[in-house]
Structures are given as structure tokens and as C-alpha cells.
Design a protein around this motif. Structure first.
Motif, PDB file in Angstrom:
ATOM      1  N   GLY A 145      50.312  31.318  44.921  1.00 45.62           N
ATOM      2  CA  GLY A 145      51.360  31.918  43.920  1.00 45.62           C
ATOM      3  C   GLY A 145      51.502  33.610  44.045  1.00 45.62           C
ATOM      4  N   MET A 146      51.154  34.161  45.247  1.00 51.31           N
ATOM      5  CA  MET A 146      51.198  35.625  45.318  1.00 51.31           C
ATOM      6  C   MET A 146      52.714  35.870  45.229  1.00 51.31           C
ATOM      7  SD  MET A 146      49.657  37.933  48.241  1.00 51.31           S
ATOM      8  CE  MET A 146      48.114  37.818  47.781  1.00 51.31           C
ATOM      9  N   GLY A 147      52.852  36.811  44.739  1.00 54.59           N
ATOM     10  CA  GLY A 147      54.508  37.481  44.768  1.00 54.59           C
ATOM     11  C   GLY A 147      54.960  37.910  45.881  1.00 54.59           C
ATOM     12  N   LEU A 148      56.261  38.050  46.142  1.00 53.45           N
ATOM     13  CA  LEU A 148      56.659  38.627  47.340  1.00 53.45           C
ATOM     14  C   LEU A 148      56.446  40.066  47.306  1.00 53.45           C
ATOM     15  CD1 LEU A 148      58.802  38.065  49.587  1.00 53.45           C
ATOM     16  CD2 LEU A 148      60.613  38.699  48.125  1.00 53.45           C
TER      17      LEU A 148
ATOM     18  N   ILE B 271      52.927  40.002  48.939  1.00 58.05           N
ATOM     19  CA  ILE B 271      52.721  39.567  50.272  1.00 58.05           C
ATOM     20  C   ILE B 271      53.446  40.702  51.176  1.00 58.05           C
ATOM     21  CG2 ILE B 271      53.985  38.177  51.686  1.00 58.05           C
ATOM     22  CD1 ILE B 271      53.889  35.848  49.583  1.00 58.05           C
TER      23      ILE B 271
ATOM     24  N   ALA C  88      48.757  32.561  50.380  1.00 54.29           N
ATOM     25  CA  ALA C  88      49.337  33.516  49.543  1.00 54.29           C
ATOM     26  C   ALA C  88      50.410  32.707  48.891  1.00 54.29           C
ATOM     27  CB  ALA C  88      49.852  34.671  50.213  1.00 54.29           C
ATOM     28  N   VAL C  89      51.315  31.970  49.618  1.00 50.81           N
ATOM     29  CA  VAL C  89      52.435  30.929  49.163  1.00 50.81           C
ATOM     30  C   VAL C  89      51.706  30.189  48.013  1.00 50.81           C
ATOM     31  CG1 VAL C  89      54.304  29.614  49.514  1.00 50.81           C
ATOM     32  CG2 VAL C  89      53.939  31.564  50.972  1.00 50.81           C
ATOM     33  N   LEU C  90      50.768  29.169  48.590  1.00 49.75           N
ATOM     34  CA  LEU C  90      50.174  27.930  47.493  1.00 49.75           C
ATOM     35  C   LEU C  90      49.489  28.719  46.621  1.00 49.75           C
ATOM     36  CD1 LEU C  90      48.931  25.485  50.318  1.00 49.75           C
ATOM     37  CD2 LEU C  90      51.158  25.603  48.995  1.00 49.75           C
TER      38      LEU C  90
ATOM     39  N   SER D 153      49.094  33.405  55.064  1.00 57.34           N
ATOM     40  CA  SER D 153      50.469  33.080  54.609  1.00 57.34           C
ATOM     41  C   SER D 153      50.344  31.610  53.705  1.00 57.34           C
ATOM     42  CB  SER D 153      51.374  32.872  55.878  1.00 57.34           C
ATOM     43  OG  SER D 153      51.345  33.881  56.789  1.00 57.34           O
ATOM     44  N   THR D 154      49.668  31.135  54.282  1.00 57.04           N
ATOM     45  CA  THR D 154      49.475  29.496  53.473  1.00 57.04           C
ATOM     46  C   THR D 154      48.993  29.886  52.245  1.00 57.04           C
ATOM     47  OG1 THR D 154      49.398  28.429  55.619  1.00 57.04           O
ATOM     48  CG2 THR D 154      48.703  27.305  53.335  1.00 57.04           C
TER      49      THR D 154
END
Length: 174
Positions: A48-51, A54, A44-46, A41-42
Motif C-alpha cells: 500500500g505504498m503511495g505513488l 514510490i 511497495a504495491v502490495l 516493486s511488489t
């Protein structure tokens, strides 16, 4: 650079820890699976993985978790194995999931055959006082499948987007 180091080390370290834990204790702590989820989760967000991506990774993890729990309910795998496989599937997403499951299955088959052979022979006397080895050697014990899951994961991890996203110029020696 910290993000790259995390991509490089977090997942492999957790998988190696899970394999060692399963070998020595025949259990995989829930903490490993929770840290896999938190780490994904961390990063992926940091990273720049797109929604959409994810959610696709979450779908892969949830699918493996559902199948893993069905296998657990049938007595075919341990609960820790099911959660570890789901945690790895979360990191791999559907794009690398088939390769992961193929490698984990092949390594699992080899591990099972080796363990069955190992259990046919008596333990040498100098090793007979090692509690973890006695448990591993016992014919009524299961197979520490977390080892195969970890080796399968570590086999394909270098080819995933997690590693391809690392900026190797940070690590260049000048």
C-alpha cells in the motif's frame, strides 16, 4: 502474513547473498539487482505504498545509480557494486539513504584497511590452495565492496519502515 515474511526476509537475504558472492567471486550478479527492484516493486504495491513515496524511492535509487555509474566510469567501484547500492537505495528511499551511505562508507573503509593489512602477509599453507582466497589476497585485486554495502544495509534495515510495518502479532507464540 506472507507480506510480513517477505518484508522480513527478502531484502536481508539478497544483501547477504550479494556480500557472499562478492567475497567468493569478486562479482555481484545482475540478477541480485533485478530481484531487488522486483521485490521492492511488489512489496511497495502490495503493502500500500503511495505513488508519491514510490516515486521518491525510485528517485533515490536512480540518484545512487547515476553516481555509482560515474564512480564505475572512473574505475573507483565495480559495476555490480554500483547496481547493488542503487538497489538498496531504492528500498531505503531518501529517508534512510544518508544513514545507509554513511554506514556503507564506514564499513567500506574498515574493509579496505583490513584487506590491505591481510594482503601484506603470506597466506598460511593450508589456505593457499583456495582459489577465492588467493584472488582476495592478490594485491592487484580490488575490494569486494559489496560486503560493505550489504553490512551497511543490514545495519539500518531493522529501523526502516519495511520492518516497522510488520505485524508482529502474527509471529507471537500462544
Amino acid at each position: 502474513m506472507i507480506l510480513d515474511i517477505a518484508r522480513l526476509l527478502l531484502f536481508p537475504a539478497l544483501m547477504a547473498f550479494a556480500a557472499a558472492s562478492d567475497l567468493f567471486t569478486m562479482t555481484i550478479s545482475n540478477r541480485v539487482s533485478l530481484v531487488l527492484v522486483a521485490g521492492f516493486s511488489t512489496l511497495a504495491v502490495l503493502g500500500g505504498m503511495g505513488l508519491h513515496d514510490i516515486l521518491s524511492h525510485v528517485g533515490a535509487g536512480a540518484t545512487v545509480l547515476a553516481v555509482g555509474f560515474a564512480c564505475f566510469a572512473m574505475g573507483w567501484v565495480g559495476g555490480g557494486d554500483a547496481k547493488l547500492a542503487a538497489g538498496a537505495a531504492l528500498w531505503f528511499g531518501f529517508g534512510d539513504l544518508l544513514n545507509y551511505l554513511l554506514y556503507a562508507s564506514l564499513f567500506g573503509g574498515a574493509l579496505t584497511l583490513l584487506l590491505l593489512q591481510f594482503r601484506q602477509w603470506p597466506l598460511p599453507y593450508p589456505l593457499a590452495n583456495q582459489a577465492w582466497l588467493l584472488k582476495l589476497h592478490a594485491k592487484e585485486s580490488g575490494v569486494p565492496y559489496g560486503i560493505a554495502l550489504a553490512i551497511g544495509a543490514l545495519t539500518i534495515y531493522p529501523e526502516t519502515e519495511w520492518i516497522k510495518a510488520i505485524d508482529l502479532t502474527h509471529f507471537a507464540i500462544h
